[in-house]
Motif scaffolding. Structure first.
Motif, PDB file in Angstrom:
ATOM      1  N   HIS A 319       0.708  -1.132  -0.178  1.00 33.36           N
ATOM      2  CA  HIS A 319      -0.066   0.122   0.105  1.00 33.36           C
ATOM      3  C   HIS A 319       0.914   1.215  -0.026  1.00 33.36           C
ATOM      4  O   HIS A 319       0.691   2.110  -0.763  1.00 33.36           O
ATOM      5  CB  HIS A 319      -0.855  -0.181   1.167  1.00 33.36           C
ATOM      6  CG  HIS A 319      -1.822  -1.039   1.020  1.00 33.36           C
ATOM      7  ND1 HIS A 319      -2.579  -1.702   2.105  1.00 33.36           N
ATOM      8  CD2 HIS A 319      -2.625  -1.532  -0.132  1.00 33.36           C
ATOM      9  CE1 HIS A 319      -3.473  -2.642   1.810  1.00 33.36           C
ATOM     10  NE2 HIS A 319      -3.593  -2.523   0.393  1.00 33.36           N
ATOM     11  N   ILE A 320       1.976   1.169   0.861  1.00 31.21           N
ATOM     12  CA  ILE A 320       2.936   2.311   0.829  1.00 31.21           C
ATOM     13  C   ILE A 320       3.454   2.761  -0.473  1.00 31.21           C
ATOM     14  O   ILE A 320       3.634   3.874  -0.819  1.00 31.21           O
ATOM     15  CB  ILE A 320       3.762   2.328   2.044  1.00 31.21           C
ATOM     16  CG1 ILE A 320       3.098   2.434   3.450  1.00 31.21           C
ATOM     17  CG2 ILE A 320       4.869   3.125   2.045  1.00 31.21           C
ATOM     18  CD1 ILE A 320       4.045   2.070   4.475  1.00 31.21           C
ATOM     19  N   ILE A 322       2.213   2.045  -3.463  1.00 30.36           N
ATOM     20  CA  ILE A 322       1.145   2.584  -4.457  1.00 30.36           C
ATOM     21  C   ILE A 322       1.048   4.052  -3.826  1.00 30.36           C
ATOM     22  O   ILE A 322       1.179   4.879  -5.147  1.00 30.36           O
ATOM     23  CB  ILE A 322      -0.208   1.763  -4.374  1.00 30.36           C
ATOM     24  CG1 ILE A 322       0.086   0.623  -4.838  1.00 30.36           C
ATOM     25  CG2 ILE A 322      -1.290   2.498  -5.076  1.00 30.36           C
ATOM     26  CD1 ILE A 322      -1.136  -0.468  -4.488  1.00 30.36           C
ATOM     27  N   MET A 323       1.212   4.138  -2.766  1.00 30.03           N
ATOM     28  CA  MET A 323       0.963   5.800  -2.286  1.00 30.03           C
ATOM     29  C   MET A 323       2.099   6.633  -2.671  1.00 30.03           C
ATOM     30  O   MET A 323       1.720   7.784  -3.084  1.00 30.03           O
ATOM     31  CB  MET A 323       0.641   5.768  -0.844  1.00 30.03           C
ATOM     32  CG  MET A 323      -0.920   5.301  -0.433  1.00 30.03           C
ATOM     33  SD  MET A 323      -1.005   4.947   1.266  1.00 30.03           S
ATOM     34  CE  MET A 323      -0.103   6.384   2.000  1.00 30.03           C
ATOM     35  N   MET A 324       3.229   5.955  -2.622  1.00 29.10           N
ATOM     36  CA  MET A 324       4.437   6.541  -2.810  1.00 29.10           C
ATOM     37  C   MET A 324       4.471   7.105  -4.311  1.00 29.10           C
ATOM     38  O   MET A 324       4.931   8.119  -4.742  1.00 29.10           O
ATOM     39  CB  MET A 324       5.595   6.034  -2.425  1.00 29.10           C
ATOM     40  CG  MET A 324       5.844   5.948  -0.870  1.00 29.10           C
ATOM     41  SD  MET A 324       6.933   7.387  -0.434  1.00 29.10           S
ATOM     42  CE  MET A 324       8.327   7.068  -0.865  1.00 29.10           C
ATOM     43  N   GLY A 326       2.315   7.100  -6.662  1.00 27.27           N
ATOM     44  CA  GLY A 326       1.291   8.025  -6.976  1.00 27.27           C
ATOM     45  C   GLY A 326       1.606   9.563  -6.601  1.00 27.27           C
ATOM     46  O   GLY A 326       1.588  10.367  -7.401  1.00 27.27           O
ATOM     47  N   SER A 327       2.130   9.648  -5.471  1.00 21.93           N
ATOM     48  CA  SER A 327       2.410  10.957  -5.066  1.00 21.93           C
ATOM     49  C   SER A 327       3.612  11.438  -5.665  1.00 21.93           C
ATOM     50  O   SER A 327       3.749  12.593  -6.079  1.00 21.93           O
ATOM     51  CB  SER A 327       2.694  11.016  -3.394  1.00 21.93           C
ATOM     52  OG  SER A 327       3.090   9.942  -2.805  1.00 21.93           O
TER      53      SER A 327
END
Lengths: 358, 270
Positions: A319-320, A322-324, A326-327
């Motif tokens: 999850h981290i 994917i978040m990283m 994207g950002s």
């Protein structure tokens, strides 16, 4: 101090029109190529070659192809995955039907077939532009994949519905199939990508590239100068699809080993589009940078926690990641909407003045 | 119109390069041009003037094949032409500039001017892919011609600058360069001096005269600055509401009552 073109005078137009007019660039690119050919295969592990280097090169090629169409000719396309699938399935059909033909020649033939298919799907570009054209090219994506799924002839009627790379040799070395070593596959991929990157560069700095950019920037003025917009766009579709088809063929035969149509889904089309948007539209170098970013970053993010000695549950890590991812994409687009290639260009301009910027 | 029906230049007989006869053009119900006839001699500077909306730009668009008139004939280089595409017009030696700059903004000055040479470059896709041998020679030969144009227009310093970053006056100059690179027989200039300051206008006038005198290029130009028009042109045609109201030398046109009325308005009281 290091990066400066002072004193490098061009005394012929040929020298001024060369791909890397600045000597430092020339040296740097040569160095990278030498490292890629001689150092990486020796030092890199099987994992690094298979999971990072080969896909990076193959996606770079696909990104170059799409960049010719979107970045240079200004025709937005979402059919990349479909054209890659044409290359892959046609290579499979050709090499199983004619096992004696050199696999590289088969790749090129499959590329030509993909170019022809691209030409046909480029016809709507005569009337529609921009986002509407993107929607029209979606048709190619879905139609082609549907066809490769539905018509069993394309995968030789085997029960699994997948295409598998058969072993093929060149100069006595197995370069495709399960027996081929990662080093060989990497080197073959590398040579093809280097050659076709230079060909792409040649196309965009010559007459064809200028016609593409003219149609992109102002189609009416281009027409009045004597460029035939329709013909120019169709050539862009054909050349772009050739590159995508070649990349698709290499993806199955030099990287994955076997694939279904799933491998060429709409996600791949978006992935390649993101590569050129992040890397830089209208830049061959940007295609490489974008592919490195999109292919390399998730792998880096997966491995980063272990590298710093952090251990966390695998799902949380995912999850981290994917978040990283994207950002970081958002961050780069805000910092430089014209992509990494532009960022590099700005850096180079700063370096030329450094350390005396006035 | 009465006295100045296609007045020939005194003394010498001139060869007609372009002959427009009774051309009418309509967009739906809007009549842009009605029965306009005039000719352009080889080697002259011909001005087309008129108030806004008179049909001047439409006239240029008809000449270079962008619009197709419903009626009338156009004879170019002794040949009556039917429906013509811009591509064909360009390959027959007609090139033009635009009222609103129509440069390729993402490309450098040099590349923009090189696009003017596109019709002269013939090498196929494979040669270009190799960028070697004939294709490379072709690039270099055409680069030389592009460089002559750059030299002529004195824009050496901005050769490698993307044109989107250039100031307006220079962009106009680059656009002229792109048209010149094709070595046209007939050059159409749509308001080459619009929005320029006096100094830039003077530069542009000098370039137009030099192009005409050095290369012998025939020029048709639209311009609103009357001082410039009267000084530059050999003959002037005046349009108003899509009709020709006068045609002749600058002096004849200046004296024409219809022209004065069109520009200043007619008083209806008397």
């Amino acid at each position: 101090m290091l990066y400066r073109e002072t004193g490098q005078f061009k005394i012929s137009y040929a020298a001024d029109q060369s791909v890397f007019p600045i000597a430092q660039d020339r040296w740097f690119v040569s160095l990278i190529i030498v490292i890629a050919i001689f150092v990486i295969p020796v030092l890199a592990s099987e994992y690094l070659l298979q999971a990072v280097m080969i896909p990076l090169l193959i996606f770079s090629l696909a990104a170059i192809g799409l960049n010719l169409l979107v970045g240079y000719a200004g025709q937005l396309s979402l059919g990349t995955g479909g054209f890659m699938a044409v290359g892959a399935y046609m290579t499979y059909k050709l090499t199983t039907a004619f096992p004696d033909i050199n696999i590289i020649i088969v790749f090129l033939l499959a590329g030509l077939i993909a170019a022809f298919v691209g030409l046909i799907f480029g016809i709507p570009s005569l009337r529609i532009k921009g986002f509407y054209l993107a929607v029209a090219t979606l048709a190619s994506q879905f139609f082609l994949l549907w066809m490769f799924n539905k018509v069993a002839w394309f995968y030789n009627y085997n029960s699994s519905g997948t295409i598998t790379a058969p072993p093929r040799e060149m100069f006595g070395v197995v370069i495709t199939g399960p027996m081929a070593s990662a080093e060989t596959r990497y080197l073959v991929t590398l040579f093809i990508v280097i050659i076709f990157a230079f060909i792409a560069k040649n196309l965009v700095r010559g007459r064809l590239g200028r016609s593409w950019m003219a149609v992109r920037d102002m189609d009416i003025a281009a027409e009045i100068i004597g460029i035939r917009p329709f013909q120019t766009k169709l050539i862009a579709f054909a050349v772009s699809s050739f590159y995508c088809g070649l990349a698709g063929a290499m993806m199955v035969f030099l990287w994955l080993g076997s694939a279904e149509t799933e491998a060429f889904s709409i996600n791949e089309s978006f992935n390649v589009l993101f590569m050129i948007i992040i890397g830089g539209l209208g830049s061959i170098l940007g295609s490489f940078l974008g592919a490195t970013f999109i292919v390399g970053l998730p792998i880096f993010l997966t491995n980063a926690p272990q590298l710093v000695g952090l251990s966390m549950p695998i799902d949380m890590q995912k999850h981290i990641e994917i978040m990283m991812f994207g950002s970081l994409i958002i961050f780069f687009l805000i910092v430089e909407p014209h992509g990494l290639a532009r960022l590099l260009q700005i850096l180079k301009e700063k370096l030329r003045l450094w350390p005396f910027p006035y | 119109m009465i006295e100045a029906e296609s007045a020939p230049i005194q003394g010498e007989h001139k060869e007609v390069l372009l002959d427009i006869a009774e051309v009418s053009l309509a967009f739906g119900g809007v009549q842009a041009l009605s029965d306009v006839s005039f000719d352009i001699y080889k080697g002259e500077i011909r001005a087309i003037i008129g108030p806004n909306g008179a049909g001047k730009s439409s006239m240029l668009n008809v000449i270079n094949g962008f619009y197709h008139p419903q009626k009338g004939t156009i004879k170019y280089k002794e040949e009556v032409r039917k429906k013509m595409s811009p591509h064909k017009a360009a390959s027959q030696g007609i090139s033009r500039t635009f009222q609103n700059i129509a440069l390729f903004k993402g490309m450098t000055t040099l590349d923009n001017i090189m696009t003017g040479r596109i019709l002269k470059m013939r090498r196929g896709l494979l040669w270009q892919a190799l960028y070697w041998g004939p294709a490379r020679n072709e690039e270099i030969i055409n680069r030389e011609i592009a460089e002559q144009v750059i030299d002529f227009l004195e824009i050496e310093a901005i050769r490698k600058t993307p044109v989107g970053k250039l100031p307006y006056g220079l962009q106009k100059r680059v656009e002229l360069g792109r048209a010149l690179a094709a070595k046209p027989d007939l050059l159409l200039l749509d308001e080459p001096m619009a929005g320029m300051n006096v100094e830039e206008k003077e530069d542009m006038c000098r370039f137009i005269i030099d192009v005409n005198e050095e290369f012998g290029t025939t020029i048709a130009l639209i311009e609103h600055d009357m001082g410039v028009v009267m000084d530059l042109s050999d003959r002037v045609v005046v349009l108003n509401y899509g009709r020709k109201i006068a045609d002749g030398t600058p002096d004849q046109v200046r004296a024409n009552q219809g022209v004065i009325d069109a520009y200043l308005g007619v008083s209806h009281s008397n």
